[in-house]
Scaffold this motif. Structure first.
Motif, PDB file in Angstrom:
ATOM      1  N   LEU A  90       2.237   1.541   5.926  1.00  0.00           N
ATOM      2  CA  LEU A  90       2.074   1.208   4.512  1.00  0.00           C
ATOM      3  C   LEU A  90       0.656   0.776   4.171  1.00  0.00           C
ATOM      4  CD1 LEU A  90       5.427  -0.638   3.727  1.00  0.00           C
ATOM      5  CD2 LEU A  90       4.838   1.779   3.441  1.00  0.00           C
ATOM      6  N   ARG A 101       5.758  -1.045  10.043  1.00  0.00           N
ATOM      7  CA  ARG A 101       5.630  -1.195   8.593  1.00  0.00           C
ATOM      8  C   ARG A 101       4.171  -1.352   8.159  1.00  0.00           C
ATOM      9  NH1 ARG A 101       8.634  -2.639   4.203  1.00  0.00           N
ATOM     10  NH2 ARG A 101      10.523  -2.703   5.492  1.00  0.00           N
ATOM     11  N   GLU A 102       3.473  -2.285   8.769  1.00  0.00           N
ATOM     12  CA  GLU A 102       2.095  -2.563   8.355  1.00  0.00           C
ATOM     13  C   GLU A 102       1.193  -1.347   8.531  1.00  0.00           C
ATOM     14  OE1 GLU A 102      -1.551  -5.698   9.398  1.00  0.00           O
ATOM     15  OE2 GLU A 102       0.462  -6.017  10.224  1.00  0.00           O
ATOM     16  N   GLU A 161      10.662  -1.519  12.633  1.00  0.00           N
ATOM     17  CA  GLU A 161      10.040  -2.476  11.720  1.00  0.00           C
ATOM     18  C   GLU A 161       8.590  -2.771  12.095  1.00  0.00           C
ATOM     19  OE1 GLU A 161       9.668  -5.009   8.496  1.00  0.00           O
ATOM     20  OE2 GLU A 161      11.289  -3.597   8.979  1.00  0.00           O
TER      21      GLU A 161
END
Length: 255
Positions: free
Chosen positions: A230, A226-227, A223
């Motif tokens: 994306l 993610r940043e 997790e």
């Protein structure tokens, strides 16, 4: 940029103190393909000595751009082993490593940027596999824990630094031969990152070897990624690469 710590010998005279001889820590180039480390020697060292040695080796390479490729890579491999060995007991400041690499990248000097790429590549190679790393006399669980720690932060920082270089170069209309070579090296580094076989938590040593023997690697980041993944700038970069450049990326990054 890499200054020798106070009281340490200059990189130009590494034999000034027997405790600073790189051969003791790295390898005999003509005989050993990988460094061999003894855990009992490591625990006797002070953290400041370990950090000073790491800085000394990087300074040695940085000040000698004409080193033979094999010699340079073996010294950087030794640096990667130091970072890995000190990652769990916090004897090495891993964030400081990436800050220094970021400074090399921001220099704008293609030769220095290539060295930064070599440092990141050595770190990836050392941390990537729990079964194909340097012999440092520690258990499979230790290697697995180092890999898990690295893939949460160090690998992500490597990816972000790589994207920084690729985005900078992609904005330039014309790249000379040297810059094009640097660009291709960072594309290959991006390939390594995006081909990372993320190690799940709480996996026993017998299963670690089986897991890493898997040939078909699917990108399954945690997790915390993610940043970074994306980010629209990352997507735009990969979709804007010419076919000849994007072909060096793994299929899961091109689809």
């Amino acid at each position: 940029m890499y200054s020798s710590p106070s009281g340490s010998p200059s990189p130009r005279s590494p034999s000034a103190s027997t405790s600073w001889r790189p051969a003791r820590w790295t390898m005999c180039y003509s005989r050993q393909p990988q460094p061999s480390w003894r855990p009992r020697e490591w625990i006797l060292l002070e953290k400041t000595s370990i950090e000073s040695l790491r800085a000394f080796l990087l300074t040695y390479v940085l000040q000698r751009p004409n080193l033979q490729k094999y010699v340079r890579e073996q010294i950087l491999l030794a640096v990667a082993v130091i970072v890995k060995r000190g990652s769990l007991d916090k004897s090495i400041n891993c964030k400081g490593i990436f800050h220094e690499v970021g400074q090399l990248i921001s220099s704008g000097n293609p030769t220095v940027q290539t060295l930064a790429c070599s440092i990141l590549t050595a770190l990836l190679s050392e941390f990537s596999s729990s079964s194909k790393t340097s012999s440092i006399g520690l258990s499979m669980e230790f290697h697995g824990n180092c890999k898990r720690l690295f893939q949460e932060d160090g690998l992500r920082q490597t990816f972000m630094l790589t994207m920084e270089v690729l985005q900078e170069f992609s904005r330039r209309e014309n790249l000379n031969a040297q810059m094009s070579c640097v660009f291709q090296r960072y594309l290959a580094l991006a390939n390594q990152v995006l081909s990372w076989n993320f190690l799940p938590p709480n996996l026993g040593r017998h299963y670690i070897a089986m897991f890493e023997a898997t040939q078909n690697v699917t990108l399954k980041p945690t997790e915390s990624w993610r940043e970074a993944l994306l980010d629209t700038r990352v997507m735009d970069l990969f979709f804007s690469l010419p076919p000849s450049d994007s072909s060096s990326l793994p299929p899961n990054a091109r689809s």
